[in-house]
Enzyme design. Structure first.
Site, mmCIF file in Angstrom:
data_model
loop_
_atom_site.group_PDB
_atom_site.id
_atom_site.type_symbol
_atom_site.label_atom_id
_atom_site.label_comp_id
_atom_site.label_asym_id
_atom_site.label_seq_id
_atom_site.Cartn_x
_atom_site.Cartn_y
_atom_site.Cartn_z
ATOM 1 N N LEU A 160 0.739 -1.126 0.054
ATOM 2 C CA LEU A 160 -0.014 0.063 0.078
ATOM 3 C C LEU A 160 0.810 1.250 0.032
ATOM 4 C CD1 LEU A 160 -2.367 -1.209 2.797
ATOM 5 C CD2 LEU A 160 -2.847 -1.219 0.404
ATOM 6 N N CYS A 165 9.086 2.087 11.303
ATOM 7 C CA CYS A 165 8.084 1.029 11.013
ATOM 8 C C CYS A 165 9.032 -0.267 10.818
ATOM 9 C CB CYS A 165 7.541 1.326 9.318
ATOM 10 S SG CYS A 165 7.338 2.957 9.403
ATOM 11 N N ARG A 205 -3.182 -6.095 5.518
ATOM 12 C CA ARG A 205 -2.460 -6.373 6.496
ATOM 13 C C ARG A 205 -2.490 -7.136 7.652
ATOM 14 N NH1 ARG A 205 1.403 -1.357 7.595
ATOM 15 N NH2 ARG A 205 2.678 -3.304 8.224
ATOM 16 N N HIS A 256 0.455 7.842 9.784
ATOM 17 C CA HIS A 256 0.513 7.315 11.160
ATOM 18 C C HIS A 256 0.671 8.475 12.167
ATOM 19 C CE1 HIS A 256 1.032 2.992 9.805
ATOM 20 N NE2 HIS A 256 -0.168 3.016 10.198
ATOM 21 N N GLU A 261 6.639 -2.853 12.694
ATOM 22 C CA GLU A 261 6.200 -2.022 13.672
ATOM 23 C C GLU A 261 4.692 -2.069 13.800
ATOM 24 O OE1 GLU A 261 7.492 2.476 15.431
ATOM 25 O OE2 GLU A 261 6.375 2.567 13.590
HETATM 26 C C1 CIR Z 1 1.215 0.892 4.587
HETATM 27 O O1 CIR Z 1 0.780 1.783 3.855
HETATM 28 O O2 CIR Z 1 0.772 0.282 5.548
HETATM 29 C C2 CIR Z 1 2.525 0.581 4.245
HETATM 30 N N1 CIR Z 1 2.940 0.915 2.934
HETATM 31 C C3 CIR Z 1 3.398 1.668 5.305
HETATM 32 C C4 CIR Z 1 3.591 1.640 6.655
HETATM 33 C C5 CIR Z 1 4.290 2.322 7.282
HETATM 34 N N2 CIR Z 1 4.063 1.900 8.755
HETATM 35 C C6 CIR Z 1 4.539 3.040 9.656
HETATM 36 O O3 CIR Z 1 4.657 4.106 9.411
HETATM 37 N N3 CIR Z 1 4.675 2.689 10.839
#
Ligand code: CIR
Length: 256
Positions: free
Chosen positions: A18, A251, A85, A164, A65
């Site tokens: 994503l 993350c 996810r 986030h 994370e």
């Molecule tokens: C997402 O959109 O879920 C992942 N591509 C990126 C997640 C990043 N995670 C975070 O900032 N803790």
């Protein structure tokens, strides 16, 4: 002090994860090199790594994370807000079960991404985002309270620049929080000294204090200078291929 971290290298389908940003597709080879450098940096901070295999079913699985919350007193399995996810937590549960017999879990209808949680010396900030909902935040606040950790909920749903909460805030230790402008002045942060990040370098707000060092994304000289002036030892890492997938430094590991 952190002594360990869980990490998971990106898999072959990493680019299928994503993302809300439009700065090009990630290059897997470069991402793998950056991940190796990140792991080396954690080791240099004194951490022993638990390295999980890439997860072919979950292209965002490298962002470990988001799957759990670890404190000095316990561990809780998150319930990621993006349905794609949800399954990422299975492998993390297997790793944590042996270490934390009383493993807690966020239950439906609660959703919670670890990236929305910022622990700050016995207090925690819980971001309400498009991934973490009120039910998830309330369950986590109760779990924290049972451990003597107080918390504030910070609603970031209208701050479009961040996915986030922790995309816009970092706990630096020593009573200081690093904040993007959209969060500066929020009453929840009154209890700490604020270090403001220049809007040009907002991506670098996702810094990570690891023992004696502060990991920062490379290419952010103003933050580097600010941290040095405050007596920190920043360690800069190239995060270009993770920024493309809306991810940052925090993350990529679960530190405990
Ligand atoms: C997402 O959109 O879920 C992942 N591509 C990126 C997640 C990043 N995670 C975070 O900032 N803790």
């Amino acid at each position: 002090m952190f002594t360990r971290a869980i990490v998971r290298r990106p898999g072959a389908n990493y680019a299928a994860g994503l993302t809300r940003v439009d700065i090009g597709a990630p290059d897997l080879d470069v991402a793998l090199r950056q991940h190796a450098a990140y792991c080396d940096a954690l080791r240099a901070c004194g951490l022993q790594l638990i390295e999980l295999d890439a997860d072919p079913a979950h292209p965002d699985g490298t962002f470990v994370e988001d799957t759990a919350i670890l404190t000095a007193h316990g561990a809780l399995i998150a319930r990621p807000g993006a349905p794609e996810r949800l399954g990422e937590v299975d492998a993390i549960r297997r790793v944590l079960q042996s270490r934390y017999p009383a493993l807690a879990e966020i239950e439906a209808p609660g959703t919670l991404d670890g990236g929305d949680i910022c622990e700050a010396d016995g207090h925690a900030y819980i971001g309400l985002s498009h991934r973490t909902n009120e039910a998830g935040a309330a369950q986590l606040a109760a779990w924290f309270a049972a451990q003597g950790i107080t918390s504030d909920v910070v609603d970031v749903r209208t701050i479009d620049s961040i996915l986030h909460l922790k995309s816009g805030i970092a706990w630096l230790g020593d009573g200081r929080v690093l904040l993007i402008d959209a969060l500066v002045g929020h009453p929840a942060f009154d209890r700490y000294e604020t270090v403001r990040i220049d809007p040009d370098e907002a991506y670098a707000a996702n810094a990570v204090r690891v023992n004696d060092r502060v990991l920062i994304a490379s290419g952010h000289p103003k933050l580097d200078a600010t941290l040095r002036a405050l007596g920190y030892a920043p360690l800069a890492l190239d995060m270009s291929e993770y920024a493309k997938m809306d991810g940052g430094l925090s993350c990529l590991s679960l530190r405990f």
